[in-house]
Design a protein around this motif. Structure first.
Motif, PDB file in Angstrom:
ATOM      1  N   VAL A 196       0.931  -1.098   0.073  1.00 54.58           N
ATOM      2  CA  VAL A 196      -0.069   0.026  -0.098  1.00 54.58           C
ATOM      3  C   VAL A 196       1.027   1.332   0.095  1.00 54.58           C
ATOM      4  O   VAL A 196       0.722   2.225  -0.776  1.00 54.58           O
ATOM      5  CB  VAL A 196      -0.827   0.053   1.254  1.00 54.58           C
ATOM      6  CG1 VAL A 196      -1.602   1.179   1.451  1.00 54.58           C
ATOM      7  CG2 VAL A 196      -1.955  -1.169   1.159  1.00 54.58           C
ATOM      8  N   ALA A 197       1.881   1.202   0.876  1.00 55.85           N
ATOM      9  CA  ALA A 197       2.809   2.259   0.843  1.00 55.85           C
ATOM     10  C   ALA A 197       3.578   2.709  -0.601  1.00 55.85           C
ATOM     11  O   ALA A 197       3.502   3.807  -1.051  1.00 55.85           O
ATOM     12  CB  ALA A 197       3.725   2.282   1.897  1.00 55.85           C
ATOM     13  N   ALA A 216       6.035   8.844   3.665  1.00 56.64           N
ATOM     14  CA  ALA A 216       5.438   7.992   4.375  1.00 56.64           C
ATOM     15  C   ALA A 216       6.071   6.624   4.243  1.00 56.64           C
ATOM     16  O   ALA A 216       6.263   5.909   5.320  1.00 56.64           O
ATOM     17  CB  ALA A 216       3.797   7.760   4.040  1.00 56.64           C
ATOM     18  N   LEU A 217       6.644   6.272   3.192  1.00 61.23           N
ATOM     19  CA  LEU A 217       7.135   4.844   3.218  1.00 61.23           C
ATOM     20  C   LEU A 217       8.749   4.907   3.976  1.00 61.23           C
ATOM     21  O   LEU A 217       8.875   3.935   4.462  1.00 61.23           O
ATOM     22  CB  LEU A 217       7.670   4.810   1.368  1.00 61.23           C
ATOM     23  CG  LEU A 217       8.281   3.507   1.128  1.00 61.23           C
ATOM     24  CD1 LEU A 217       7.719   2.134   1.625  1.00 61.23           C
ATOM     25  CD2 LEU A 217       8.626   3.395  -0.199  1.00 61.23           C
ATOM     26  N   ALA A 218       9.237   6.057   4.078  1.00 59.35           N
ATOM     27  CA  ALA A 218      10.349   6.108   4.734  1.00 59.35           C
ATOM     28  C   ALA A 218      10.211   5.970   6.358  1.00 59.35           C
ATOM     29  O   ALA A 218      10.622   5.264   7.124  1.00 59.35           O
ATOM     30  CB  ALA A 218      11.104   7.460   4.517  1.00 59.35           C
ATOM     31  N   ALA A 219       8.907   6.489   6.577  1.00 61.74           N
ATOM     32  CA  ALA A 219       8.638   6.569   7.979  1.00 61.74           C
ATOM     33  C   ALA A 219       8.021   5.077   8.460  1.00 61.74           C
ATOM     34  O   ALA A 219       8.366   4.756   9.573  1.00 61.74           O
ATOM     35  CB  ALA A 219       7.593   7.475   8.248  1.00 61.74           C
ATOM     36  N   LEU A 220       7.622   4.367   7.310  1.00 61.83           N
ATOM     37  CA  LEU A 220       7.003   3.104   7.689  1.00 61.83           C
ATOM     38  C   LEU A 220       8.087   1.930   7.686  1.00 61.83           C
ATOM     39  O   LEU A 220       7.589   0.773   7.931  1.00 61.83           O
ATOM     40  CB  LEU A 220       5.677   2.651   6.825  1.00 61.83           C
ATOM     41  CG  LEU A 220       4.655   3.500   7.010  1.00 61.83           C
ATOM     42  CD1 LEU A 220       3.727   3.088   5.460  1.00 61.83           C
ATOM     43  CD2 LEU A 220       3.930   2.857   8.013  1.00 61.83           C
ATOM     44  N   LEU A 221       9.296   2.152   7.380  1.00 58.73           N
ATOM     45  CA  LEU A 221      10.357   1.162   7.265  1.00 58.73           C
ATOM     46  C   LEU A 221      10.491   0.257   8.713  1.00 58.73           C
ATOM     47  O   LEU A 221      10.624  -0.696   8.589  1.00 58.73           O
ATOM     48  CB  LEU A 221      11.525   1.903   6.963  1.00 58.73           C
ATOM     49  CG  LEU A 221      11.784   2.585   5.525  1.00 58.73           C
ATOM     50  CD1 LEU A 221      13.102   3.061   5.158  1.00 58.73           C
ATOM     51  CD2 LEU A 221      11.524   1.182   4.472  1.00 58.73           C
ATOM     52  N   THR A 222      10.360   1.290   9.692  1.00 53.51           N
ATOM     53  CA  THR A 222      10.729   0.461  10.818  1.00 53.51           C
ATOM     54  C   THR A 222       9.568  -0.496  11.506  1.00 53.51           C
ATOM     55  O   THR A 222       9.709  -1.809  11.584  1.00 53.51           O
ATOM     56  CB  THR A 222      10.884   1.492  12.100  1.00 53.51           C
ATOM     57  OG1 THR A 222      12.162   1.997  11.849  1.00 53.51           O
ATOM     58  CG2 THR A 222      10.840   0.641  13.600  1.00 53.51           C
ATOM     59  N   LEU A 242      16.874  -4.625  16.619  1.00 54.27           N
ATOM     60  CA  LEU A 242      17.399  -3.113  17.095  1.00 54.27           C
ATOM     61  C   LEU A 242      17.865  -2.537  15.755  1.00 54.27           C
ATOM     62  O   LEU A 242      17.618  -1.249  15.709  1.00 54.27           O
ATOM     63  CB  LEU A 242      18.785  -3.517  17.924  1.00 54.27           C
ATOM     64  CG  LEU A 242      18.268  -3.955  19.066  1.00 54.27           C
ATOM     65  CD1 LEU A 242      19.707  -4.191  19.973  1.00 54.27           C
ATOM     66  CD2 LEU A 242      17.453  -2.998  20.000  1.00 54.27           C
ATOM     67  N   VAL A 243      18.311  -3.055  14.851  1.00 55.80           N
ATOM     68  CA  VAL A 243      18.738  -2.429  13.600  1.00 55.80           C
ATOM     69  C   VAL A 243      17.529  -1.987  12.828  1.00 55.80           C
ATOM     70  O   VAL A 243      17.835  -0.728  12.376  1.00 55.80           O
ATOM     71  CB  VAL A 243      19.386  -3.369  12.417  1.00 55.80           C
ATOM     72  CG1 VAL A 243      19.717  -2.691  11.274  1.00 55.80           C
ATOM     73  CG2 VAL A 243      20.884  -3.810  13.250  1.00 55.80           C
ATOM     74  N   VAL A 244      16.697  -2.901  12.709  1.00 55.44           N
ATOM     75  CA  VAL A 244      15.400  -2.317  12.159  1.00 55.44           C
ATOM     76  C   VAL A 244      14.775  -1.115  12.783  1.00 55.44           C
ATOM     77  O   VAL A 244      14.306  -0.306  12.230  1.00 55.44           O
ATOM     78  CB  VAL A 244      14.444  -3.654  11.983  1.00 55.44           C
ATOM     79  CG1 VAL A 244      13.082  -3.096  11.370  1.00 55.44           C
ATOM     80  CG2 VAL A 244      14.891  -4.631  10.851  1.00 55.44           C
ATOM     81  N   ALA A 245      14.882  -1.008  13.899  1.00 58.75           N
ATOM     82  CA  ALA A 245      14.232  -0.161  14.796  1.00 58.75           C
ATOM     83  C   ALA A 245      14.775   1.081  14.514  1.00 58.75           C
ATOM     84  O   ALA A 245      14.110   2.114  14.736  1.00 58.75           O
ATOM     85  CB  ALA A 245      14.326  -0.724  16.389  1.00 58.75           C
TER      86      ALA A 245
END
Length: 336
Positions: free
Chosen positions: A233-234, A252-258, A291-294
């Protein structure tokens, strides 16, 4: 200089240096004129207002005025995903595990203490639909806190709890959901509660999904599917908005990466361990990957803003014949 003025000027550091130089005295003077007599500290609302204004001004000077609308869009998508999962797990909490698992409801009639968090998310989804603004945002914040507190609550109550594989991405989705816009049309405000109902219906259709058991593949598959749908969707929104020269989708896509990464963290960790098929990564690899993904979203967004500031922006006027790059105005964000 009074103590109050000095503290207002410290808050003014949120603004770019050139803006502070041009309008700093005017801004501080306005706040001092409106302050109550005898006040020594800026009020919380004044402090928040100054910080928000400084952030907006820095984004304008960097030519990234669409970042905040993009994050608000990401917040809506994150909220819909979180409420879908909450609706799903709420039904799971009411389904007794198979007898061969040796598990019985341990938190009243429910399977675990996780029901407190899922109930909080359902309340938040309802409030977003009927009372948008501060009440719904407070409900989202309480749902996030309740989700984070489930491990402690389970210890205090002596009950089972959902695995961290379920709780951690829910917290990440909730933190991002706090950015959802206040003024939305009713059909959009109804999206979270609709997603929660859909999640409950999916859970009723698959009675074999549970938190525990010899094979927890159902949980992992659900989380992966939710992450994949959120990513799809993003991406579609990013492409569709980019066609209209709207950058909200990219932010929005960048913010949803985590949250997307945390929903599929078991797969990412399995790839790190080099395992094939259904990944079963080691616990240290799982924690390290999480932790890396966060850090993905909190790292990518400021880096993208800094890059936008450093890279000259060319004129977007299709009729312009001037090949020279333009820079955004530090005050209004317009290109000149």
């Amino acid at each position: 200089m009074t103590a109050l003025e000095r503290r207002y000027r410290r808050l003014l550091l949120a603004y770019p240096a050139d803006y502070r130089r041009d309008r700093g005295d005017e801004i501080v003077g306005t706040y001092l004129d409106l302050a109550d007599g005898g006040r020594r500290w800026p009020s919380p609302s004044d402090a928040a207002d100054l910080v928000r204004g400084g952030l907006r001004q820095r984004l304008r000077s960097a030519g990234a005025t669409d970042l905040i609308p993009g994050v608000r869009l990401a917040g809506l998508l994150a909220l819909a995903t979180a409420t879908f999962l909450a609706g799903f797990w709420m039904i799971v909490e009411q389904q007794s595990p198979p007898t061969e698992w040796g598990l019985r409801p341990s938190f009243g009639p429910f399977v675990s203490a996780g029901v407190v968090a899922w109930f909080g998310w359902l309340i938040a989804a309802l409030l977003v639909a009927v009372t948008p603004g501060r009440p719904s945002r407070s409900a989202i914040a309480l749902a996030v806190l309740a989700t984070a507190a489930v491990p402690v609550l389970s210890v205090i109550a002596g009950s089972l709890r959902p695995p961290l594989l379920v709780l951690v991405p829910q917290v990440a989705l909730g933190v991002l959901a706090l950015a959802v816009a206040d003024h939305l049309p009713l059909p959009i405000r109804a999206l979270p509660i609709t997603a929660a109902v859909a999640g409950g219906m999916v859970a009723w259709a698959d009675e074999n999904v549970a938190y525990w058991g010899a094979d927890r593949g159902g949980v992992e598959q659900l989380l992966t599917a939710a992450g994949a749908v959120l990513l799809a969707v993003a991406v579609l929104l990013t492409v569709g908005l980019a066609i209209k020269r709207d950058g909200r989708g990219t932010w929005a896509l960048a913010a949803l990466l985590t949250p997307i990464g945390l929903l599929s963290v078991h797969i990412l960790a399995g790839m790190v361990d080099g395992l094939g098929g259904a990944p079963r990564p080691t616990y240290p690899t799982l924690v390290t990957t999480a932790l890396v993904v966060a850090m993905l979203g909190p790292t990518v967004l400021p880096a993208a803003v800094a890059l936008r500031r450093r890279v000259p922006t060319h004129s977007t006027d299709p009729h312009s014949t001037d090949p020279r790059p333009t820079r955004p105005c530090p005050t209004c964000g317009a290109h000149r």
